[in-house]
Design a protein around this motif. Structure first.
Motif, short mmCIF file in Angstrom:
data_model
loop_
_atom_site.label_atom_id
_atom_site.label_comp_id
_atom_site.label_asym_id
_atom_site.label_seq_id
_atom_site.Cartn_x
_atom_site.Cartn_y
_atom_site.Cartn_z
N THR A 55 36.88 -18.59 6.15
CA THR A 55 35.99 -18.48 7.32
C THR A 55 34.83 -19.45 7.17
O THR A 55 34.22 -19.52 6.10
CB THR A 55 35.39 -17.05 7.38
OG1 THR A 55 36.46 -16.12 7.35
CG2 THR A 55 34.53 -16.85 8.62
N PRO A 56 34.50 -20.20 8.21
CA PRO A 56 33.30 -21.05 8.13
C PRO A 56 32.09 -20.20 7.77
O PRO A 56 31.81 -19.20 8.42
CB PRO A 56 33.18 -21.60 9.56
CG PRO A 56 34.55 -21.53 10.13
CD PRO A 56 35.19 -20.33 9.50
N THR A 57 31.42 -20.59 6.69
CA THR A 57 30.34 -19.76 6.14
C THR A 57 29.15 -20.62 5.78
O THR A 57 29.32 -21.75 5.30
CB THR A 57 30.85 -19.04 4.86
OG1 THR A 57 31.97 -18.22 5.22
CG2 THR A 57 29.76 -18.15 4.25
N LEU A 58 27.96 -20.09 6.02
CA LEU A 58 26.75 -20.77 5.60
C LEU A 58 25.91 -19.79 4.78
O LEU A 58 25.55 -18.72 5.28
CB LEU A 58 25.96 -21.28 6.81
CG LEU A 58 24.86 -22.31 6.51
CD1 LEU A 58 24.54 -23.13 7.74
CD2 LEU A 58 23.61 -21.67 5.98
N ILE A 59 25.66 -20.16 3.53
CA ILE A 59 24.90 -19.28 2.65
C ILE A 59 23.52 -19.87 2.40
O ILE A 59 23.39 -21.01 1.95
CB ILE A 59 25.65 -19.09 1.31
CG1 ILE A 59 27.04 -18.47 1.57
CG2 ILE A 59 24.83 -18.21 0.36
CD1 ILE A 59 27.98 -18.54 0.40
N ASN A 60 22.50 -19.10 2.74
CA ASN A 60 21.13 -19.51 2.48
C ASN A 60 20.79 -19.03 1.06
O ASN A 60 20.55 -17.85 0.84
CB ASN A 60 20.20 -18.85 3.51
CG ASN A 60 18.77 -19.30 3.38
OD1 ASN A 60 18.46 -20.48 3.45
ND2 ASN A 60 17.87 -18.34 3.17
N ALA A 61 20.84 -19.94 0.10
CA ALA A 61 20.57 -19.58 -1.30
C ALA A 61 19.08 -19.78 -1.56
O ALA A 61 18.59 -20.91 -1.54
CB ALA A 61 21.41 -20.43 -2.24
N VAL A 62 18.38 -18.69 -1.77
CA VAL A 62 16.92 -18.76 -1.91
C VAL A 62 16.55 -19.24 -3.31
O VAL A 62 16.82 -18.57 -4.30
CB VAL A 62 16.28 -17.39 -1.62
CG1 VAL A 62 14.75 -17.49 -1.72
CG2 VAL A 62 16.70 -16.88 -0.25
N ILE A 63 15.96 -20.45 -3.36
CA ILE A 63 15.60 -21.07 -4.64
C ILE A 63 14.08 -21.07 -4.77
O ILE A 63 13.36 -21.35 -3.79
CB ILE A 63 16.11 -22.55 -4.68
CG1 ILE A 63 17.62 -22.63 -4.45
CG2 ILE A 63 15.69 -23.24 -5.97
CD1 ILE A 63 18.50 -22.23 -5.60
N ASP A 64 13.60 -20.79 -5.95
CA ASP A 64 12.16 -20.84 -6.25
C ASP A 64 11.58 -22.17 -5.75
O ASP A 64 12.05 -23.24 -6.15
CB ASP A 64 12.01 -20.72 -7.78
CG ASP A 64 10.56 -20.79 -8.22
OD1 ASP A 64 9.68 -21.04 -7.38
OD2 ASP A 64 10.34 -20.58 -9.43
N SER A 65 10.56 -22.09 -4.89
CA SER A 65 10.06 -23.33 -4.26
C SER A 65 9.36 -24.24 -5.26
O SER A 65 9.09 -25.41 -4.96
CB SER A 65 9.13 -22.99 -3.09
OG SER A 65 8.04 -22.24 -3.56
N ALA A 66 9.08 -23.74 -6.44
CA ALA A 66 8.42 -24.58 -7.45
C ALA A 66 9.40 -25.14 -8.47
O ALA A 66 9.01 -25.84 -9.41
CB ALA A 66 7.34 -23.76 -8.17
N ALA A 67 10.69 -24.86 -8.30
CA ALA A 67 11.65 -25.18 -9.36
C ALA A 67 12.02 -26.66 -9.47
O ALA A 67 12.39 -27.14 -10.53
CB ALA A 67 12.92 -24.35 -9.18
N GLY A 68 11.93 -27.40 -8.39
CA GLY A 68 12.42 -28.78 -8.40
C GLY A 68 11.39 -29.78 -8.91
O GLY A 68 10.23 -29.45 -9.11
#
Ligand code: TPP
Ligand code: MG
Length: 579
Positions: free
Chosen positions: A548-561
């Motif tokens: 099934t076409p799927t979109l996953i919003n993976a919540v990443i720590d905004s300070a990690a990059g």
């Protein structure tokens, strides 16, 4: 009675008329004759009816929301199939939208043909303001390998033949084919039209390397104390997988795959030096490049990354001009990669000496040390996630599904995924390529799903996704087995920048806590918000199982990059910047 007589006369007259064909049909017939059975594009004047007729004739016509994405789909179709991917656009604005992808195909050596409708030559050339007026041929020329225009229906066959040959022979690349509106309606005698078509024989002829070049290369490799083989995406394109694997294994040398060459031999192969990249670049003494260029991605073959030890380069490439592009190539081997690698294998004979054991040992121990250091970070279950926790999950999923296609773009999302996710089969990983361009994501995902029929996992930075995000409607419309995972860290590189000058947001941040998963629900796909590695694992597995076409919003720590991912050193620095 009189009426019947008239009818008969008309019918006879009609019988006597020669059967006709026209530009629309000749383009379609020429594409089909050459096995080009898929078109990626966006309809509009003057190519709407052409798209309809192509679809009715059995060609697969995939209709996008923006030409750039259609172009990227065509470009990657070319890489995956060795046949030119075809992109179809309307004049001026549509053409320009497709042009980025054409230039990208050329830069990355992917065969692609951008077919664009264009306005009336007589009006364009006098600059009289035609509908969507633009001298498209002139604009396309510097951005592609070749550009052609067809003015007469009887030249369509030759025009397409030239385009195909230019795209796939020698070093592949992008070709522009300009088809003015008037051409489509031009009627010609059907039999003459059919005779004018050209089936291109042997479109990418083998280019056999010179025996002396092979001998020189083998002598140099044999004399190496610390040999290294670097595989580029040209090696992946060649589809000479078995020969390349045999050659690398017979040589016993460590190998380093460039990102789209990962999987030619599995990243878990005993000779893979992917996790010891800096060591092998610095310490090697003879470097054999196969379908890899010494461009910025390899620090131009010189400087700090390559260390102080003297180095000799052997380079295998189909393009003679590639040799000595950045540093001296001591053993150039010009030819197509399949022919060259086969010749190298033959020339090695039965007893090829293994490289010195201390070299192999030092590479292996560095690699194992780096892998062991990374392992615990990949197993963390932090929420919000960091890159390593999320990628640890995706790494396992790819290991369990080695034939799935992997699309990857972003900055941290790209650089970390490239290093962490092992690839096991050839041409499974497709990414930003030579330019590090954002926006290939959904076009590649669609092209890969259509061309391979395999499930697709697209790992996307939240910024990267935005460049082609509307194509999730296309993915839903064609019901493609694509799972998009958005690494949502609220911005470009990080989501934490602050603008101290006024109330405008900083230039690198997006709406905080955005829910990208809701976008796909608008089109009937499955949206999931994943806040932990466990949730991410469940969601991706469900998507890959169901198709099934799927979109996953993976919540990443905004300070990690970090700034620009792994290439922050390329940013110019201001000497006088005011804080
Ligand atoms: C066409 C294009 N425009 C702009 C850029 C500059 N750029 C490089 S990476 C990037 C986005 C990085 O952010 P994201 O995709 O969210 O990845 P992250 O580092 O946050 O994981 C941008 C805009 C580019 N490479 N290509
Ligand atoms: Mg981001």
């Amino acid at each position: 009675m009189a009426e019947a007589a008239v009818k008969t006369k008309d019918a006879n007259a009609a019988d006597a008329q020669p059967e006709l064909t026209d530009g629309f049909h000749l383009v379609i017939d020429a594409l089909k004759l050459n096995g080009l059975d898929t078109i990626y594009g966006v309809p509009g004047i003057p190519i709407t009816d052409f798209g309809r007729m192509a679809q009715a004739s059995g060609i697969r016509v995939i209709s996008f929301r923006h030409e750039q994405n259609a172009g990227y789909a065509a470009a990657i179709a070319g890489f995956l199939t060795k046949k030119p991917g075809v992109c179809l656009t309307v004049s001026a604005p549509g053409f320009l939208n497709g042009l980025t992808a054409l230039a990208h195909a050329t830069t990355n050596c992917f065969p692609m043909i951008l077919i664009s409708g264009s306005s009336e030559r007589e009006i364009v050339d006098l600059q009289q303001g035609d509908y969507e007026e633009m001298d498209q041929l002139a604009i396309a020329k510097p951005l592609c390998k070749a550009a052609f225009r067809v003015l007469h229906a009887q030249d369509i066959g030759i025009g397409l033949a030239r385009a195909i040959r230019a795209a796939v022979s020698g070093r592949p690349g992008g070709v522009y084919l300009d088809l003015p509106a008037k051409l489509f309606g031009q009627a010609v005698d059907a039999a003459a039209g059919e005779r004018s078509l050209v089936k291109v024989i042997d479109p990418a002829p083998a280019q056999i390397p010179a025996p002396e070049a092979i001998k020189r290369a083998l002598d140099m490799l044999k004399g190496a104390k610390r040999p290294l083989i670097i595989l580029g995406k040209g090696a992946a394109y060649a589809q000479a997988d078995a020969a390349i694997r045999s050659f690398v294994e017979k040589s016993g040398a460590p190998f380093l795959p460039m990102s789209m060459a990962k999987g030619l031999l599995p990243d878990t192969h005993a000779q893979c030096a992917g996790a010891a990249r800096s060591t092998v670049l610095k310490d090697s003494d003879v470097v054999l490049l196969i379908g890899a260029r010494l461009n910025w991605l390899l620090s131009h073959g010189k400087g700090k990354a390559w260390g102080d030890a003297p180095k000799k380069f052997i380079q295998v490439d189909i393009e003679p001009k590639e040799m000595d592009s950045n540093v001296e190539i001591a053993a150039p081997v010009v030819g197509d990669i399949g022919s060259v690698v086969t010749a190298l294998l033959d020339g090695m004979g039965g007893h090829w000496p293994a490289p010195p054991a201390d070299w192999i040992k030092s590479v292996t121990s560095k690699r194992d040390e780096n892998i062991a250091k990374m392992a615990p970070r990949l197993m963390n279950n932090n929420s919000p996630m960091d890159y390593h926790g999320a990628l640890g999950v995706l790494r396992t999923i790819v290991k369990e599904r080695p034939d799935a296609m992997l699309v990857n773009e972003g900055a941290n999302t790209l650089d970390l995924a490239r290093g962490i996710i092992d690839v096991y089969q050839p041409r499974k990983r497709i990414d930003v390529g030579t330019w590090g361009v954002m926006g290939i994501g959904m076009g590649y995902a669609i092209g890969a799903a259509i061309e391979t029929g395999k499930p697709v996992l697209a790992i996307e930075g939240d910024s990267a996704f935005g460049f082609s995000g509307m194509e999730i409607e296309t993915i839903c419309r064609y019901k493609l087995p694509v799972c998009v995972v958005i690494f949502n860290n609220d911005g470009i590189y990080r989501g934490t920048d602050v603008n101290s000058a006024n109330s405008d947001p900083a230039t690198t941040v997006f709406v905080k806590g955005a829910r990208y998963d809701k976008l796909i629900e608008a089109f009937g796909g499955a949206g999931v918000n994943a806040t932990s590695p466990d949730e991410l694992r469940r969601a991706v597995n469900a998507a890959m199982d169901s198709g099934t076409p799927t979109l996953i919003n993976a919540v990443i720590d905004s300070a990690a990059g970090s700034e620009s991912g792994r290439i922050g050193n390329l940013n110019p620095k201001s000497a006088v910047r005011k804080k």
